[in-house]
Design a protein around this motif. Structure first.
Motif, PDB file in Angstrom:
ATOM      1  N   ASN A   1       0.507   3.658   2.069  1.00 40.58           N
ATOM      2  CA  ASN A   1       0.810   3.963   3.466  1.00 40.58           C
ATOM      3  C   ASN A   1       0.513   2.762   4.353  1.00 40.58           C
ATOM      4  O   ASN A   1      -0.227   1.863   3.984  1.00 40.58           O
ATOM      5  CB  ASN A   1       0.047   5.205   3.929  1.00 40.58           C
ATOM      6  CG  ASN A   1      -1.443   5.017   3.863  1.00 40.58           C
ATOM      7  OD1 ASN A   1      -1.998   4.204   4.594  1.00 40.58           O
ATOM      8  ND2 ASN A   1      -2.092   5.754   2.973  1.00 40.58           N
TER       9      ASN A   1
ATOM     10  N   LEU B   1      -5.025  -1.650   9.124  1.00 38.85           N
ATOM     11  CA  LEU B   1      -6.475  -1.809   9.229  1.00 38.85           C
ATOM     12  C   LEU B   1      -6.936  -3.108   8.585  1.00 38.85           C
ATOM     13  O   LEU B   1      -7.835  -3.781   9.108  1.00 38.85           O
ATOM     14  CB  LEU B   1      -7.187  -0.610   8.596  1.00 38.85           C
ATOM     15  CG  LEU B   1      -7.072   0.698   9.372  1.00 38.85           C
ATOM     16  CD1 LEU B   1      -7.622   1.852   8.547  1.00 38.85           C
ATOM     17  CD2 LEU B   1      -7.772   0.601  10.715  1.00 38.85           C
ATOM     18  N   GLU B   2      -6.337  -3.478   7.467  1.00 38.77           N
ATOM     19  CA  GLU B   2      -6.684  -4.747   6.817  1.00 38.77           C
ATOM     20  C   GLU B   2      -6.378  -5.950   7.710  1.00 38.77           C
ATOM     21  O   GLU B   2      -7.002  -6.994   7.593  1.00 38.77           O
ATOM     22  CB  GLU B   2      -5.925  -4.888   5.497  1.00 38.77           C
ATOM     23  CG  GLU B   2      -6.432  -3.988   4.402  1.00 38.77           C
ATOM     24  CD  GLU B   2      -5.603  -4.048   3.134  1.00 38.77           C
ATOM     25  OE1 GLU B   2      -6.171  -3.767   2.082  1.00 38.77           O
ATOM     26  OE2 GLU B   2      -4.394  -4.367   3.192  1.00 38.77           O
TER      27      GLU B   2
ATOM     28  N   ALA C   1      -0.430   8.199   5.844  1.00 37.98           N
ATOM     29  CA  ALA C   1      -1.777   8.632   5.484  1.00 37.98           C
ATOM     30  C   ALA C   1      -2.040   9.989   6.123  1.00 37.98           C
ATOM     31  O   ALA C   1      -1.492  10.308   7.178  1.00 37.98           O
ATOM     32  CB  ALA C   1      -2.796   7.608   5.970  1.00 37.98           C
TER      33      ALA C   1
ATOM     34  N   ILE D   1      -3.422   1.657   6.028  1.00 39.97           N
ATOM     35  CA  ILE D   1      -4.377   0.762   5.368  1.00 39.97           C
ATOM     36  C   ILE D   1      -3.978  -0.698   5.593  1.00 39.97           C
ATOM     37  O   ILE D   1      -4.829  -1.548   5.867  1.00 39.97           O
ATOM     38  CB  ILE D   1      -4.489   1.087   3.871  1.00 39.97           C
ATOM     39  CG1 ILE D   1      -5.065   2.494   3.702  1.00 39.97           C
ATOM     40  CG2 ILE D   1      -5.346   0.065   3.145  1.00 39.97           C
ATOM     41  CD1 ILE D   1      -5.040   3.013   2.294  1.00 39.97           C
ATOM     42  N   GLU D   2      -2.701  -0.980   5.516  1.00 46.62           N
ATOM     43  CA  GLU D   2      -2.235  -2.357   5.758  1.00 46.62           C
ATOM     44  C   GLU D   2      -2.602  -2.815   7.166  1.00 46.62           C
ATOM     45  O   GLU D   2      -3.065  -3.937   7.368  1.00 46.62           O
ATOM     46  CB  GLU D   2      -0.727  -2.459   5.553  1.00 46.62           C
ATOM     47  CG  GLU D   2      -0.307  -2.356   4.109  1.00 46.62           C
ATOM     48  CD  GLU D   2       1.198  -2.425   3.936  1.00 46.62           C
ATOM     49  OE1 GLU D   2       1.943  -2.499   4.941  1.00 46.62           O
ATOM     50  OE2 GLU D   2       1.637  -2.398   2.774  1.00 46.62           O
TER      51      GLU D   2
ATOM     52  N   ARG E   1       0.837  -1.200   0.000  1.00 51.34           N
ATOM     53  CA  ARG E   1       0.000   0.000   0.000  1.00 51.34           C
ATOM     54  C   ARG E   1       0.874   1.253   0.000  1.00 51.34           C
ATOM     55  O   ARG E   1       2.045   1.216   0.347  1.00 51.34           O
ATOM     56  CB  ARG E   1      -0.893   0.017   1.236  1.00 51.34           C
ATOM     57  CG  ARG E   1      -1.866  -1.125   1.294  1.00 51.34           C
ATOM     58  CD  ARG E   1      -2.944  -0.922   0.283  1.00 51.34           C
ATOM     59  NE  ARG E   1      -4.001  -1.896   0.460  1.00 51.34           N
ATOM     60  CZ  ARG E   1      -5.174  -1.774  -0.103  1.00 51.34           C
ATOM     61  NH1 ARG E   1      -5.444  -0.746  -0.866  1.00 51.34           N
ATOM     62  NH2 ARG E   1      -6.088  -2.699   0.074  1.00 51.34           N
TER      63      ARG E   1
END
Length: 101
Positions: free
Chosen positions: A5, A11-12, A76, A8-9, A3
């Protein structure tokens, strides 16, 4: 593919993310913020000036600083705009702020 940032990784993976708040909306502030410990940067324009020109300079500095400590392109950034969002008509009337950000 990685990603842009780290937030996001994380949160996934159902991991928490941590933030840092800044009001230094300058090119130099953006360059400095690229080395942050945080997963994302909060720009509060609800309780501070609504500064789109400053946000643009900050983002350019962030991009020009190079990769983060985690190897991502940049942290982010979440910009908080001064809209109450209590009713749909308020959001629609102030949509121009979201467009600018």
């Amino acid at each position: 593919m990685p990603r842009v940032n780290r937030a996001i990784e994380l949160l996934e993976q159902d991991q928490p993310i941590y933030y840092h708040t800044t009001q230094d909306l300058t090119y130099e502030g953006g360059k400095a913020a690229a080395a942050t410990w945080a997963d994302f940067i909060n720009v509060d324009m609800e309780h501070h000036p609504y500064d789109i020109a400053g946000l643009s300079k900050f983002m350019q500095g962030l991009a020009d600083a190079g990769t983060t400590r985690s190897g991502h392109r940049m942290p982010a950034v979440i910009a908080v705009v001064p809209v109450t969002a209590k009713e749909e008509y308020i959001i629609r009337a102030n949509a121009w702020m979201f467009t600018q950000v």
